[in-house]
Design a protein around this motif. Structure first.
Motif, short mmCIF file in Angstrom:
data_model
loop_
_atom_site.label_atom_id
_atom_site.label_comp_id
_atom_site.label_asym_id
_atom_site.label_seq_id
_atom_site.Cartn_x
_atom_site.Cartn_y
_atom_site.Cartn_z
N TRP A 35 0.87 -1.19 0.00
CA TRP A 35 0.00 0.00 0.00
C TRP A 35 0.91 1.24 0.00
O TRP A 35 1.93 1.26 0.71
CB TRP A 35 -0.89 0.02 1.25
CG TRP A 35 -2.05 0.95 1.18
CD1 TRP A 35 -3.32 0.64 0.79
CD2 TRP A 35 -2.07 2.35 1.51
NE1 TRP A 35 -4.12 1.75 0.86
CE2 TRP A 35 -3.38 2.82 1.29
CE3 TRP A 35 -1.11 3.26 1.95
CZ2 TRP A 35 -3.77 4.14 1.50
CZ3 TRP A 35 -1.47 4.58 2.17
CH2 TRP A 35 -2.80 5.01 1.94
N ASP A 87 -0.25 1.92 18.77
CA ASP A 87 -0.78 3.08 18.03
C ASP A 87 -1.26 2.73 16.63
O ASP A 87 -2.02 3.47 16.03
CB ASP A 87 0.31 4.14 17.85
CG ASP A 87 0.55 4.93 19.11
OD1 ASP A 87 -0.24 4.77 20.05
OD2 ASP A 87 1.52 5.70 19.14
N HIS A 88 -0.74 1.64 16.10
CA HIS A 88 -0.96 1.33 14.69
C HIS A 88 -2.44 1.07 14.37
O HIS A 88 -3.12 0.37 15.11
CB HIS A 88 -0.14 0.09 14.30
CG HIS A 88 -0.37 -0.39 12.92
ND1 HIS A 88 -1.09 -1.52 12.63
CD2 HIS A 88 0.01 0.13 11.73
CE1 HIS A 88 -1.14 -1.68 11.32
NE2 HIS A 88 -0.48 -0.71 10.76
N ILE A 89 -2.91 1.65 13.29
CA ILE A 89 -4.27 1.37 12.80
C ILE A 89 -4.12 0.38 11.66
O ILE A 89 -3.47 0.69 10.65
CB ILE A 89 -4.96 2.65 12.29
CG1 ILE A 89 -5.09 3.68 13.42
CG2 ILE A 89 -6.31 2.32 11.69
CD1 ILE A 89 -5.52 5.06 12.94
N GLU A 98 5.84 -0.43 8.26
CA GLU A 98 5.25 0.81 7.72
C GLU A 98 6.25 1.96 7.85
O GLU A 98 7.07 1.98 8.78
CB GLU A 98 3.98 1.13 8.53
CG GLU A 98 3.30 2.43 8.15
CD GLU A 98 1.87 2.51 8.69
OE1 GLU A 98 1.51 1.74 9.60
OE2 GLU A 98 1.12 3.36 8.20
N ASP A 114 2.44 7.68 3.19
CA ASP A 114 2.35 6.46 4.01
C ASP A 114 2.59 5.25 3.11
O ASP A 114 1.98 5.14 2.04
CB ASP A 114 0.93 6.40 4.63
CG ASP A 114 0.74 5.19 5.54
OD1 ASP A 114 1.74 4.54 5.90
OD2 ASP A 114 -0.43 4.93 5.88
N ASP A 116 3.03 0.90 3.31
CA ASP A 116 2.95 -0.33 4.09
C ASP A 116 3.64 -1.47 3.33
O ASP A 116 3.59 -1.51 2.09
CB ASP A 116 1.48 -0.76 4.28
CG ASP A 116 0.73 0.13 5.24
OD1 ASP A 116 1.34 1.06 5.80
OD2 ASP A 116 -0.47 -0.10 5.42
N1 SME Z 1 -1.44 2.23 9.42
C1 SME Z 1 -1.80 3.63 9.38
C2 SME Z 1 -3.18 3.81 8.87
C3 SME Z 1 -3.27 3.99 7.40
S1 SME Z 1 -3.05 2.57 6.53
O1 SME Z 1 -1.70 2.03 6.78
C4 SME Z 1 -3.19 2.83 4.90
C5 SME Z 1 -1.64 4.24 10.76
O2 SME Z 1 -1.46 3.54 11.75
O3 SME Z 1 -1.73 5.47 10.86
#
Ligand code: SME
Length: 142
Positions: A35, A87-89, A98, A114, A116
């Motif tokens: 990504w 913290d990671h989303i 990332e 960003d 990944d």
């Molecule tokens: N992982 C990111 C969120 C966006 S996605 O990777 C596309 C984060 O933790 O901010």
């Protein structure tokens, strides 16, 4: 070289989204990534911009995610193992590492790059320098 391609395709007369769309396609040539794209700063948080890859979070609050951390700290963040980062989303279960680099104009973060990767430890100092150079090339578009 990615920086040369980006210099060749960007045109400050064109809309921001047009430029960032093609830049995301250039970034997608990097090896071992799943990504890549942009989050754009607004008053209330970070909104998804042009990208390549699977569906991602449309909105990230400033106090959330690795993107939020890069925004707040105004610096590149490299995460070797996203599974260990509270913290990671997670937008995709494929992502394992990332990198996030801010685009900074007049001391304000206007957007984030960003990327990944589907493998651990994908990103290093030279990737950070590359993305920071690219951020520098893009800053005048904002
Ligand atoms: N992982 C990111 C969120 C966006 S996605 O990777 C596309 C984060 O933790 O901010």
């Amino acid at each position: 070289m990615l920086e040369e391609q980006i210099k060749a395709i960007i045109n400050p007369k064109y809309p921001l989204i047009t430029n960032l769309s093609n830049v995301s396609a250039v970034l997608n040539q990097l090896e071992n990534i799943n990504w890549c794209g942009f989050y754009l700063s607004s008053e209330d948080g970070l909104y998804l911009g042009p990208f390549q890859g699977e569906v991602a979070c449309s909105f990230i609050p400033f106090d959330k995610g690795i993107c939020g951390r890069s925004y707040r700290e105004k610096k590149t963040i490299i995460i070797d193992n996203v599974l260990l980062e509270k913290d990671h989303i997670a937008c995709s279960s494929i992502s394992k590492s990332e990198i996030v680099t801010p685009i900074i104009k007049n001391n304000q973060v206007v957007a984030l790059i960003d990327i990944d990767a589907p493998i651990y430890n994908r990103f290093n100092k030279s990737d950070a320098i590359l993305l920071e150079n690219i951020a520098h090339l893009l800053v005048d578009l904002f």
